[in-house]
Design a protein around this motif. Sequence first.
Motif, PDB file in Angstrom:
ATOM      1  N   PRO A 188      45.484  33.326  32.051  1.00 42.36           N
ATOM      2  CA  PRO A 188      44.043  33.261  32.307  1.00 42.36           C
ATOM      3  C   PRO A 188      43.390  32.111  31.540  1.00 42.36           C
ATOM      4  O   PRO A 188      43.549  32.015  30.319  1.00 42.36           O
ATOM      5  CB  PRO A 188      43.531  34.620  31.816  1.00 42.36           C
ATOM      6  N   PRO A 189      42.658  31.229  32.213  1.00 44.35           N
ATOM      7  CA  PRO A 189      42.007  30.108  31.532  1.00 44.35           C
ATOM      8  C   PRO A 189      41.017  30.545  30.448  1.00 44.35           C
ATOM      9  O   PRO A 189      40.752  29.788  29.511  1.00 44.35           O
ATOM     10  CB  PRO A 189      41.275  29.375  32.669  1.00 44.35           C
TER      11      PRO A 189
ATOM     12  N   GLY B 292      35.771  43.340  32.480  1.00 44.96           N
ATOM     13  CA  GLY B 292      36.421  44.305  33.365  1.00 44.96           C
ATOM     14  C   GLY B 292      37.926  44.210  33.380  1.00 44.96           C
ATOM     15  O   GLY B 292      38.583  44.874  34.181  1.00 44.96           O
ATOM     16  N   HIS B 293      38.518  43.418  32.473  1.00 46.31           N
ATOM     17  CA  HIS B 293      39.981  43.358  32.433  1.00 46.31           C
ATOM     18  C   HIS B 293      40.524  44.555  31.666  1.00 46.31           C
ATOM     19  O   HIS B 293      39.838  45.157  30.837  1.00 46.31           O
ATOM     20  CB  HIS B 293      40.466  42.042  31.807  1.00 46.31           C
ATOM     21  N   THR B 294      41.748  44.907  31.964  1.00 44.06           N
ATOM     22  CA  THR B 294      42.490  45.893  31.187  1.00 44.06           C
ATOM     23  C   THR B 294      43.924  45.421  31.130  1.00 44.06           C
ATOM     24  O   THR B 294      44.375  44.700  32.027  1.00 44.06           O
ATOM     25  CB  THR B 294      42.369  47.303  31.792  1.00 44.06           C
ATOM     26  N   ALA B 295      44.662  45.796  30.069  1.00 46.22           N
ATOM     27  CA  ALA B 295      45.944  45.160  29.783  1.00 46.22           C
ATOM     28  C   ALA B 295      45.682  43.649  29.793  1.00 46.22           C
ATOM     29  O   ALA B 295      44.675  43.205  29.246  1.00 46.22           O
ATOM     30  CB  ALA B 295      47.010  45.599  30.781  1.00 46.22           C
TER      31      ALA B 295
ATOM     32  N   ASP C 147      40.174  36.105  35.933  1.00 46.08           N
ATOM     33  CA  ASP C 147      40.334  34.675  36.206  1.00 46.08           C
ATOM     34  C   ASP C 147      41.793  34.211  36.208  1.00 46.08           C
ATOM     35  O   ASP C 147      42.057  33.022  36.393  1.00 46.08           O
ATOM     36  CB  ASP C 147      39.531  33.850  35.205  1.00 46.08           C
ATOM     37  N   ALA C 148      42.740  35.120  36.010  1.00 47.50           N
ATOM     38  CA  ALA C 148      44.145  34.721  35.970  1.00 47.50           C
ATOM     39  C   ALA C 148      44.643  34.374  37.371  1.00 47.50           C
ATOM     40  O   ALA C 148      44.459  35.159  38.305  1.00 47.50           O
ATOM     41  CB  ALA C 148      45.000  35.844  35.389  1.00 47.50           C
ATOM     42  N   PRO C 149      45.279  33.218  37.555  1.00 47.85           N
ATOM     43  CA  PRO C 149      45.774  32.852  38.888  1.00 47.85           C
ATOM     44  C   PRO C 149      46.858  33.800  39.403  1.00 47.85           C
ATOM     45  O   PRO C 149      47.095  33.879  40.609  1.00 47.85           O
ATOM     46  CB  PRO C 149      46.322  31.432  38.693  1.00 47.85           C
TER      47      PRO C 149
ATOM     48  N   ASP D 236      35.786  49.663  44.623  1.00 46.54           N
ATOM     49  CA  ASP D 236      36.856  49.116  45.461  1.00 46.54           C
ATOM     50  C   ASP D 236      37.149  47.642  45.207  1.00 46.54           C
ATOM     51  O   ASP D 236      38.150  47.116  45.704  1.00 46.54           O
ATOM     52  CB  ASP D 236      36.522  49.321  46.943  1.00 46.54           C
ATOM     53  N   ASP D 237      36.312  46.958  44.451  1.00 47.93           N
ATOM     54  CA  ASP D 237      36.496  45.530  44.202  1.00 47.93           C
ATOM     55  C   ASP D 237      37.381  45.341  42.974  1.00 47.93           C
ATOM     56  O   ASP D 237      36.920  44.942  41.898  1.00 47.93           O
ATOM     57  CB  ASP D 237      35.131  44.867  44.013  1.00 47.93           C
ATOM     58  N   LEU D 238      38.674  45.571  43.138  1.00 56.77           N
ATOM     59  CA  LEU D 238      39.599  45.597  42.019  1.00 56.77           C
ATOM     60  C   LEU D 238      39.828  44.232  41.379  1.00 56.77           C
ATOM     61  O   LEU D 238      39.966  44.127  40.157  1.00 56.77           O
ATOM     62  CB  LEU D 238      40.954  46.175  42.459  1.00 56.77           C
ATOM     63  N   LEU D 239      39.857  43.177  42.159  1.00 58.71           N
ATOM     64  CA  LEU D 239      40.186  41.873  41.600  1.00 58.71           C
ATOM     65  C   LEU D 239      39.045  41.291  40.773  1.00 58.71           C
ATOM     66  O   LEU D 239      39.274  40.459  39.900  1.00 58.71           O
ATOM     67  CB  LEU D 239      40.582  40.897  42.716  1.00 58.71           C
ATOM     68  N   THR D 240      37.813  41.711  41.032  1.00 58.49           N
ATOM     69  CA  THR D 240      36.684  41.255  40.223  1.00 58.49           C
ATOM     70  C   THR D 240      36.670  41.947  38.865  1.00 58.49           C
ATOM     71  O   THR D 240      36.392  41.324  37.837  1.00 58.49           O
ATOM     72  CB  THR D 240      35.357  41.517  40.951  1.00 58.49           C
ATOM     73  N   MET D 241      36.997  43.251  38.852  1.00 59.37           N
ATOM     74  CA  MET D 241      37.112  44.020  37.612  1.00 59.37           C
ATOM     75  C   MET D 241      38.363  44.896  37.736  1.00 59.37           C
ATOM     76  O   MET D 241      38.298  46.020  38.250  1.00 59.37           O
ATOM     77  CB  MET D 241      35.858  44.865  37.376  1.00 59.37           C
ATOM     78  N   PRO D 242      39.505  44.417  37.284  1.00 63.37           N
ATOM     79  CA  PRO D 242      40.765  45.144  37.469  1.00 63.37           C
ATOM     80  C   PRO D 242      40.797  46.563  36.915  1.00 63.37           C
ATOM     81  O   PRO D 242      41.569  47.396  37.402  1.00 63.37           O
ATOM     82  CB  PRO D 242      41.779  44.242  36.756  1.00 63.37           C
ATOM     83  N   VAL D 243      39.963  46.858  35.919  1.00 64.57           N
ATOM     84  CA  VAL D 243      39.947  48.216  35.379  1.00 64.57           C
ATOM     85  C   VAL D 243      39.602  49.236  36.461  1.00 64.57           C
ATOM     86  O   VAL D 243      39.953  50.421  36.359  1.00 64.57           O
ATOM     87  CB  VAL D 243      38.958  48.314  34.191  1.00 64.57           C
ATOM     88  N   ARG D 244      38.932  48.784  37.513  1.00 63.04           N
ATOM     89  CA  ARG D 244      38.565  49.698  38.595  1.00 63.04           C
ATOM     90  C   ARG D 244      39.776  50.375  39.226  1.00 63.04           C
ATOM     91  O   ARG D 244      39.663  51.466  39.792  1.00 63.04           O
ATOM     92  CB  ARG D 244      37.786  48.930  39.675  1.00 63.04           C
ATOM     93  N   GLY D 245      40.928  49.738  39.136  1.00 61.90           N
ATOM     94  CA  GLY D 245      42.126  50.323  39.706  1.00 61.90           C
ATOM     95  C   GLY D 245      42.548  51.614  39.037  1.00 61.90           C
ATOM     96  O   GLY D 245      43.370  52.360  39.596  1.00 61.90           O
TER      97      GLY D 245
END
Length: 240
Positions: free
Chosen positions: A176-177, A147-150, A155-157, A218-227
């Motif tokens: 991101p680890p 679910g990451h984009t860019a 998992d990035a702090p 709405d859960d953007l931090l779990t899957m940032p692409v949702r933004g």
Amino acid sequence: MKTPEVDLPKGIEAHFGESPQQVALALADTVAEFLRSRLQSAQSASLAVSGGSTPVPFFQALSRKQLEWSRVDVLLVDERWVDEANGASNTKLVKENLLRNNAAAARYLSLKHKGATPDEGLSAAQAELARLTRPLDVLILGMGNDGHTASLFPDAPELAHAMDPGNPETLAAMTPPSQTQQRITLTYALMREARFTALHLKGSDKLDTLKRALSQPDDLLTMPVRGFLKPGLQIFWSKQ
């Protein structure tokens, strides 16, 4: 090809095709037309693109389009913190596949600068982007199966900072680890403003990931692409 069943929110447009080449050509046509239209009323236009293997045929098709490329600023949405000669460099990918043919006249704004880490090169990269006219005109995103984009990795702090819609900065260093290399990325605050945003995907696994992302928007931090799954988005997906 049978059209995939995806319950898209109102205002999101889908372009589904059988082959990567077919979809890449459609995306190149759409982007070129948008940039051409912007240049009729603006002094310059901006194009932010993603790395990876999926956009290569799109880059190659777009590079041949007849545009006033000398008035177009090209940049990456993110970059691995590696030398340009490294095969993992997105800059290398863009220069070899997009910034050629007609598009060789475009101005490239680099995210990678001197420094052992993205933090060390961050100020120089921000200075490079100071010339960028906001908002971005065209933003082309990819998506990972997490679910990451860019380089907005779950998992990035630094994710909460990079995803803050009120963040005044254009860039964020990311460590991101889950990834071999450290990264630098455009911030969500900058990217979400883009006049035209496309999500370029390939394969059934990405379609499954998209469906998961749409299930809890709405859960953007779990899957940032949702933004970016909001009205105005255009999704370009190929089966193969």
